[in-house]
Design an enzyme around this catalytic site. Structure first.
Site, PDB file in Angstrom:
ATOM      1  N   LYS A 166      38.400  45.718  41.621  1.00  0.00           N
ATOM      2  CA  LYS A 166      37.369  46.279  42.497  1.00  0.00           C
ATOM      3  C   LYS A 166      37.402  47.807  42.347  1.00  0.00           C
ATOM      4  O   LYS A 166      38.414  48.334  41.934  1.00  0.00           O
ATOM      5  CB  LYS A 166      37.639  45.904  43.965  1.00  0.00           C
ATOM      6  CG  LYS A 166      37.933  44.419  44.209  1.00  0.00           C
ATOM      7  CD  LYS A 166      36.669  43.614  44.347  1.00  0.00           C
ATOM      8  CE  LYS A 166      37.008  42.143  44.597  1.00  0.00           C
ATOM      9  NZ  LYS A 166      35.836  41.276  44.614  1.00  0.00           N
ATOM     10  N   HIS A 285      34.565  30.666  37.335  1.00  0.00           N
ATOM     11  CA  HIS A 285      34.212  31.105  38.683  1.00  0.00           C
ATOM     12  C   HIS A 285      33.045  30.264  39.187  1.00  0.00           C
ATOM     13  O   HIS A 285      32.179  29.875  38.417  1.00  0.00           O
ATOM     14  CB  HIS A 285      33.848  32.591  38.687  1.00  0.00           C
ATOM     15  CG  HIS A 285      33.759  33.152  40.079  1.00  0.00           C
ATOM     16  ND1 HIS A 285      32.655  32.967  40.881  1.00  0.00           N
ATOM     17  CD2 HIS A 285      34.643  33.861  40.816  1.00  0.00           C
ATOM     18  CE1 HIS A 285      32.871  33.550  42.054  1.00  0.00           C
ATOM     19  NE2 HIS A 285      34.064  34.089  42.040  1.00  0.00           N
TER      20      HIS A 285
END
Length: 466
Positions: A166, A285
């Protein structure tokens, strides 16, 4: 006359067959059906069987050219859902010949392609599928599976540790690679591209792949451990996706990643085949899954999407945390975790498993716990998921007050402490906080992490209870 009786059909005459004995080769489905007021459950169940197999709304001349009995879906059992008004589980059996071999795409188009818009139903949810061995054997499944992955990585006897880099959008490739390096150097096994990091103007995929490969090799050399970063190969076309996977292979990295629901099952299966042929692990994912699986009475339960992924192919898949910021009932989650990892899973309604599933040695998938978890969750995660899992701490690594590498150190120390405590016979569920506290005396990084996250909790009532 033309030799058949024209007119709109009463489905239950043809498609509701309570006396039917299911075959070992049938694909079995459990649907949660909410009929419109006034529609009897048998008619609703039969309508589901018809509309998802051979049926059309009226009798047609060409029905005479085929054998309906051989090709029709059959609703063979209906049971009311306890505690719900006008809701039923309808069990439907499909003959194997209705499905193209090795195509998850065709399986879904057939079973859920059309029937969910059917007017006689207020809502419809596919709760579970039984995939017969005869059909399982037409799929390659995961590129490598759990055992081969452990052997490739030389990591045994503990869960693997990951971290999503992130901020997920806006970093340059070089700074991104630096964040990857720090996490891997601190003690994580893997770092991860965020699911929506593909190839945007601020960071093109090739630059990212290059700097991440550099981070992997540098951290491997310094730690003596095998490292990986899930390079997201998801792209706008299948050709572009494969091009990215090829570049990853040329760099010699161990693993790539795909968003299997937004990318689609056809693309995913192609990528899985490429990964097996070229020795790449494949991390999956599940972006978009909640659009499909969150409503309790309409859509598709995630356990079905998980089974489909095992058929299509992937070595890791995100599967909820039971403890973090994303919802997931413990028993239900553990049910589909077993469906992902084990070879043979017994029917168990308390865990949402409607059918016994035999995977006939199809490789297993590692469940990934990710979302809102941190060092205090480590004992619970180790206890719930066991060794065969990937625990991913994004903010729980990068949010460390001293930076990424110390954040990674804190997570690795916490994990090793939990694994050691478990191996010594301690009760992680009861002594978890104590185990973390003890370990933090020897690790200033862990002590700092314990301070930051001591009070964080994400607590809401679960949505999806059975």
């Amino acid at each position: 006359g033309v030799g058949f009786k024209a007119g709109v059909k009463d489905y239950k005459l043809t498609y509701y067959t309570p006396e039917y004995e299911t075959k070992d080769t049938d694909i079995l489905a459990a649907f949660r059906v909410t009929p419109q007021p006034g529609v009897p459950p048998e008619e609703a169940g039969a309508a589901v069987a018809a509309e998802s197999s051979t049926g059309t709304w009226t009798t047609v001349w060409t029905d005479g050219l085929t054998s309906l009995d051989r090709y029709k879906g059959r609703c063979y059992q209906i049971e009311p859902v306890a505690g719900e008004e006008n809701q039923y589980i309808a069990y439907v059996a499909y003959p194997l010949d209705l499905f193209e071999e090795g195509s998850v795409t065709n399986m879904f188009t057939s079973i859920v392609g059309n029937v969910f818009g059917f007017k006689a139903l207020r809502a419809l949810r596919l709760e579970d599928l039984r995939i017969p061995p005869a059909y399982v054997k037409t799929f390659q499944g995961p590129p490598h599976g759990i055992q081969v992955e452990r052997d490739k990585l030389n990591k045994y006897g503990r869960p693997l540790l990951g971290c999503t880099i992130k901020p997920k959008l806006g970093l340059s490739a070089k700074n991104y690679g630096r964040a990857v390096y720090e996490c891997l150097r601190g003690g994580l096994d893997f770092t991860k591209d965020d699911e929506n990091v593909n190839s945007q103007p601020f960071m093109r995929w090739r630059d990212r792949f290059l700097f991440c490969a550099e981070a992997i090799y540098k951290s491997q050399a310094e730690t003596g451990e095998i490292k990986g970063h899930y390079l997201n190969a998801t792209a706008g076309t299948c050709e572009e996706m494969i091009k990215r996977a090829v570049f990853a292979r040329e760099l010699g990295v161990p693993i790539v990643m795909h968003d299997y629901l937004t990318g689609g099952f056809t693309a995913n299966t192609s990528l899985a085949h490429y990964c097996r042929d070229n020795g790449l692990l494949l991390h999956i994912h599940r972006a978009m899954h909640a659009v499909i699986d969150r409503q309790k009475n309409h859509g598709i339960h995630f356990r079905v999407l998980a089974k489909a992924l095992r058929m299509s192919g992937g070595d890791h898949i995100h599967a909820g945390t039971v403890v973090g910021k994303l919802e997931g009932e413990r028993e239900i989650t553990l049910g589909f975790v077993d469906l992902l990892r084990d070879d043979f899973i017994e029917k168990d309604r308390s865990r949402g498993i409607y059918f016994t599933q035999d995977w006939v040695s199809l490789p297993g998938v590692l469940p990934v716990a990710s979302g809102g978890i941190h060092v205090w969750h480590m004992p619970a995660l180790t206890e719930i998921f066991g060794d065969d899992s990937v625990l991913q701490f994004g903010g729980g690594t990068l949010g460390h007050p001293w930076g990424n590498a110390p954040g990674a150190v804190a997570n690795r120390v916490a994990l090793e402490a939990c694994v050691q405590a478990r191996n010594e016979g301690r009760d992680l569920a009861r002594e978890g906080n104590e185990i973390i506290r003890e370990a933090s005396k020897w690790s200033p990084e862990l002590a700092a992490a314990c301070e930051v996250w001591k009070e964080i909790k994400f607590e809401f009532e679960a949505m999806d209870t059975l």
